[in-house]
Design an enzyme around this catalytic site. Structure first.
Site, PDB file in Angstrom:
ATOM      1  N   LYS A 111       0.827  -1.204   0.000  1.00  0.00           N
ATOM      2  CA  LYS A 111       0.000   0.000   0.000  1.00  0.00           C
ATOM      3  C   LYS A 111       0.860   1.253   0.000  1.00  0.00           C
ATOM      4  CE  LYS A 111      -1.368   2.538   3.120  1.00  0.00           C
ATOM      5  NZ  LYS A 111      -1.808   3.161   4.398  1.00  0.00           N
ATOM      6  N   ASP A 166      -6.479   1.017   1.512  1.00  0.00           N
ATOM      7  CA  ASP A 166      -6.455   1.019   2.967  1.00  0.00           C
ATOM      8  C   ASP A 166      -7.818   0.580   3.477  1.00  0.00           C
ATOM      9  OD1 ASP A 166      -8.111   3.148   2.463  1.00  0.00           O
ATOM     10  OD2 ASP A 166      -6.944   4.622   3.595  1.00  0.00           O
TER      11      ASP A 166
END
Length: 219
Positions: A121, A139
């Site tokens: 991420k 997320d």
């Protein structure tokens, strides 16, 4: 409503709500963004923005962070989540950048993930924001909102969500959509008490339809 129609409506409304969506993390260069994103893991951007001014005043560059003592970095970030681990990550990451990449932030996400504290991420965020690559960092906000709206189907992991979104957003500004979904999840489609009455996506949101049906059955 087909999934294609749901995507079309969702993107239309997101563009109306957040036409200029971008990261809310504060930074002045690519190194500071990388640091801020590492710090943001399991922590709010608001909290990160509260501590980075002091951190960056003491360690503004990759070289300065690499030469820092872990305990000194810890003192600057001790009010965020997992400060011990993150302090070590930041110092090690800065040293790795100097040793491997001549103190330059690599644009390749695989190379980024060789750095301490950088997962998929975080690498996608840096590639997206700094290098304007079509990446979809996922997320908890993006994962939750995508599921609620119905942009994903049976996506049990953030990687499942990323793959499905990427597959359906091929001809769109994926980086922009990523920030739009985050803002939606952060301020409207919140985890515990989503503010459906403030949302423009109710016409295409599976969660809202289910909620309405449930309320009607109770009546």
């Amino acid at each position: 409503m087909t999934k294609k129609e749901r995507y079309t409506l969702t993107l239309q409304y997101l563009n109306e709500m957040y036409p200029d969506a971008q990261t809310e993390l504060h930074y002045t260069d690519s190194f500071q963004l990388l640091v801020a994103v590492i710090l943001s893991a399991q922590c709010t951007d608001k909290r990160v923005n509260m501590i980075t001014p002091h951190l960056f005043s003491k360690f503004p560059t990759c070289q300065a962070m690499a030469n820092a003592k872990v305990e000194d970095v810890f003192k600057c970030i001790k009010s965020i989540s997992y400060p011990n681990s993150k302090a070590r990550y930041l110092v090690t990451c800065a040293k790795q950048l100097i040793e491997k990449f001549n103190a330059q932030i690599p644009s390749d996400t695989q190379q980024l993930q060789t750095l301490a504290g950088v997962g998929r991420k975080t690498a996608n965020v840096v590639a997206s924001v700094v290098f304007h690559q079509n990446k979809m960092p996922v997320d908890t906000h993006v994962h939750r909102v995508s599921k609620r709206i119905g942009l994903t189907t049976n996506a049990k992991t953030v990687r499942n969500t990323e793959d499905e979104l990427m597959n359906n957003l091929k001809n769109n500004d994926i980086a922009l959509v990523h920030h739009q979904l985050i803002l939606l999840g952060r301020y409207i489609c919140q985890a515990r008490k989503p503010k459906c009455n403030e949302c423009k996506l109710t016409l295409c949101c599976k969660y809202f339809v289910t909620l309405q049906n449930r309320n009607n059955n109770v009546k």
